[in-house]
Design a protein around this motif. Structure first.
Motif, PDB file in Angstrom:
ATOM      1  N   UNK A  40       0.887  -1.090  -0.015  1.00  0.00           N
ATOM      2  CA  UNK A  40       0.187  -0.118  -0.016  1.00  0.00           C
ATOM      3  C   UNK A  40       0.829   1.208   0.045  1.00  0.00           C
ATOM      4  N   UNK A  42       1.560   4.602   0.850  1.00  0.00           N
ATOM      5  CA  UNK A  42       1.274   5.401   1.735  1.00  0.00           C
ATOM      6  C   UNK A  42       1.622   7.088   1.177  1.00  0.00           C
ATOM      7  N   UNK A 101       4.711   0.449   5.921  1.00  0.00           N
ATOM      8  CA  UNK A 101       4.087   1.727   6.189  1.00  0.00           C
ATOM      9  C   UNK A 101       5.225   2.767   6.569  1.00  0.00           C
ATOM     10  N   UNK A 105       5.931   6.038   4.557  1.00  0.00           N
ATOM     11  CA  UNK A 105       5.598   7.219   5.288  1.00  0.00           C
ATOM     12  C   UNK A 105       6.896   8.365   5.217  1.00  0.00           C
TER      13      UNK A 105
END
Lengths: 293, 332
Positions: A40, A42, A101, A105
């Motif tokens: 994913x 981010x 993540x 980030x």
């Protein structure tokens, strides 16, 4: 009175559909990457904002229309995405989600603050002739820039569909997404395919950024909103499904425009997140996703 | 006595002595430190505490929440609203705050776990609830709407209403951080703690051997939300203002996750070490960027530091540090 209302409703829906196409293209980038690599991104909204800034800079300093700088931005994003996947993300493919993540980030923080350092916190937009033009379709008035952006987004999505169904690389990527081990067994270079995929996803969002700047001005603080918006769209449409991302984009585009008309505009994102919660609970594979995927 | 023995358990004496010395030092710190260093220490303790609370859900039970701002925001708003509108002090208000946040946690948890959302999907659900609440609070007049809720700044010490200077707030957050540390140790040593670790490692296998998976996950999110709400109450009275845009922001949720991830997920010392590292880096970069005068440069350094840590120490700083110090924390 009611006739007026239905006209403004139809107007809002038309506007929402056009913006929704660009949303769809943006979400497509997120969906492709997740569908193939299960990562994913981010930093997706941040990448979108970088694309918008690049198009803005081309316009502001070199007087190049965002529509013309779009192919260049897409190529640049492809190369950057390819390199990013090869250099940083690749070792994280099989790591726990919280590590992925944190990595993305950190990339997001770097991207958005680089924009802030270079272009400052103010809203930046482009002023084009086309923004004052419009097309009339019966009683409906369509903004020229929105229509151009939507048509371009459809064209790019079409190219992408051709790439994934007609070219050898595209088919190999789909094979690797379906069966990672199988792809390795038949001798596909999965690492290269993954880098290619990330490049394609980045090119989508870069192109979407170049289109979006013709509609809405950009500021670094919009990045988080775009990330969330992209999440909402791909979940509603079905994470990893291409049609789902496009349909989700249209749905969210229309629902935002209609909610903005019927309710207070500031409530429109509440509607989107409510929809996200419902879809997550009742149909987590998304409206267009396959069950069990 | 039994409880103390269980808590202390097989910890080596030199760890216990070091912890005792550290606690003594922290207790007298306000007398030794100036205003600035005290504020840094307060930040460290805040992130250590709230990180410990988040770590229960993610580090122990393995459920990734990226929406913990929901519980901190609810806690802060409830306690501050009760004080603002009805003059109900925070020591009473915190019960309402904790109850509301724990209920919110139970709702998010029940929906998420009942429908078997895992990993990224659960994380997105938590984000969605937090964002949904943010927009709702934007339009809720009782809570001040998007204009925010302000508490009267009053530096005269009034412990009953949690009004006072930094030293008061220092001792409150210190008590919370120490309490949470001991609670987490007790939880990890309990049967529930073992169940959580089993679920974290393999939920299906845990279910198969008879671990009540749903109930354990629910307990984890409720405890985590309740503790996070206390941090929210403290935060609201320390800063005296609340805005939906910051209280429920995704950035706030992310902030909560950083100390335990950087420090070492699922370890007791991870959130503490992570809080020291992150706050230290943040302060150092603030000084550096004040000198450079470029907007965003502080965050660029911060992002680079996160990148370096996640690439070179993906399991966190503490496990590596413990190894260097010759302390092997039993990997739970």
């Amino acid at each position: 009175m009611t006739a007026d209302f239905f006209l403004s409703l139809a107007q809002a829906i038309a506007k929402g559909l056009l913006t929704g196409m660009v949303y769809g293209l943006m979400a497509l980038g997120l969906s492709v990457v997740f569908g193939v690599m299960r990562i994913v991104n981010f930093a997706h909204g941040e990448m979108m904002v970088v694309g918008m800034y690049l198009a803005w800079m081309g316009f502001e300093y070199l007087q190049v229309s965002p529509m013309l700088s779009l192919p260049l931005i897409a190529i640049l994003f492809f190369a950057a995405g390819y390199a990013l996947q090869r250099g940083l993300i690749s070792p994280f493919i099989n790591r726990p989600e919280h590590q992925q993540f944190l990595l993305l980030l950190a990339i997001a923080i770097l991207l958005v603050n680089a924009c802030l350092a270079i272009a400052g916190p103010d809203l930046r937009g482009v002023q084009m002739e086309a923004q004052f033009e419009s097309y009339e379709l019966g009683p409906l008035v369509l903004d020229a820039v929105r229509l151009h952006a939507a048509l371009t987004a459809i064209a790019i999505a079409g190219l992408l569909w051709l790439f994934f169904t007609r070219t050898r690389t595209g088919k190999s990527i789909r094979a690797a997404a379906d069966n990672h081990t199988g792809a390795l067994v038949v001798g596909l270079d999965v690492r290269r395919l993954y880098a290619f995929t990330f490049g394609v996803g980045a090119a989508c969002v870069g192109a979407a950024g170049a289109l979006m700047i013709t509609i809405i001005p950009v500021s670094p603080f919009l990045a988080v909103e775009y990330t969330l918006l992209a999440f909402v769209i791909v979940i509603v449409g079905g994470l990893g499904s291409m049609t789902g991302a496009l349909a989700g984009g249209l749905l969210i585009g229309v629902s935002e425009a209609v909610a903005g008309l019927l309710l207070q505009p500031s409530l429109k994102s509440m509607f989107s997140f409510g929809l996200l919660i419902l879809v997550l609970l009742l149909r987590p594979q998304g409206l267009f996703g396959k069950a069990g995927s | 006595m039994n409880l103390v023995r269980r808590l202390v358990g097989n910890a080596p004496p030199r760890i216990l002595w070091s912890l005792g010395a550290l606690l003594a030092l922290l207790l007298i710190a306000p007398a030794l430190l100036g205003k600035y260093w005290l504020s840094v220490l307060i930040l460290i303790l805040y992130f250590a505490y709230v990180g410990q609370a988040w770590n229960i859900l993610m580090g122990f039970a393995g459920q990734l929440s990226l929406g913990h701002a929901l519980y901190a925001g609810l806690g802060g708003y409830i306690a501050a609203g009760l004080y603002f509108h009805y003059g109900i002090g925070p020591w009473a208000g915190l019960f309402a705050a904790v109850a509301v946040a724990a209920t919110a946690g139970a709702i998010v948890g029940y929906l998420g776990f009942r429908f078997s959302l895992a990993g990224v999907y659960f994380a997105l659900l938590t984000i969605a609830f937090s964002e949904f609440t943010r927009v709702a609070f934007d339009h809720w007049a009782w809570a001040g709407g998007s204009g925010g809720l302000f508490l009267k700044v009053d530096a005269t010490r009034d412990i009953v209403n949690l009004r006072g200077g930094p030293v008061l707030f220092y001792y409150v957050i210190l008590a919370l951080a120490v309490g949470a540390f001991i609670l987490c140790r007790a939880l990890l040593e309990s049967r529930l703690g073992r169940y959580w670790l089993a679920i974290r490692e393999d939920a299906e296998a845990a279910q198969a051997v008879g671990v009540p998976v749903l109930r354990c996950k629910m307990i984890a999110i409720v405890i985590s939300a309740a503790l996070t709400a206390l941090a929210g109450v403290w935060n609201a009275f320390y800063y005296n203002n609340l805005f939906p845009e910051t209280a429920f922001a995704m950035g706030r949720s992310i902030e909560i996750t950083l100390a335990p991830i950087i420090g070492g997920l699922g370890t007791l010392f991870g959130p503490v070490v992570g809080a020291v590292v992150l706050t230290g880096l943040g302060e150092a970069f603030t000084d550096l960027s004040d000198a450079l005068r470029i907007s965003g440069i502080k965050q660029i350094f911060y992002g680079l530091a996160l990148l370096v840590i996640v690439v070179y120490r993906p399991a966190g700083v503490w496990p590596w540090l413990a190894d260097k110090l010759g302390l092997k924390e039993r990997q739970p």
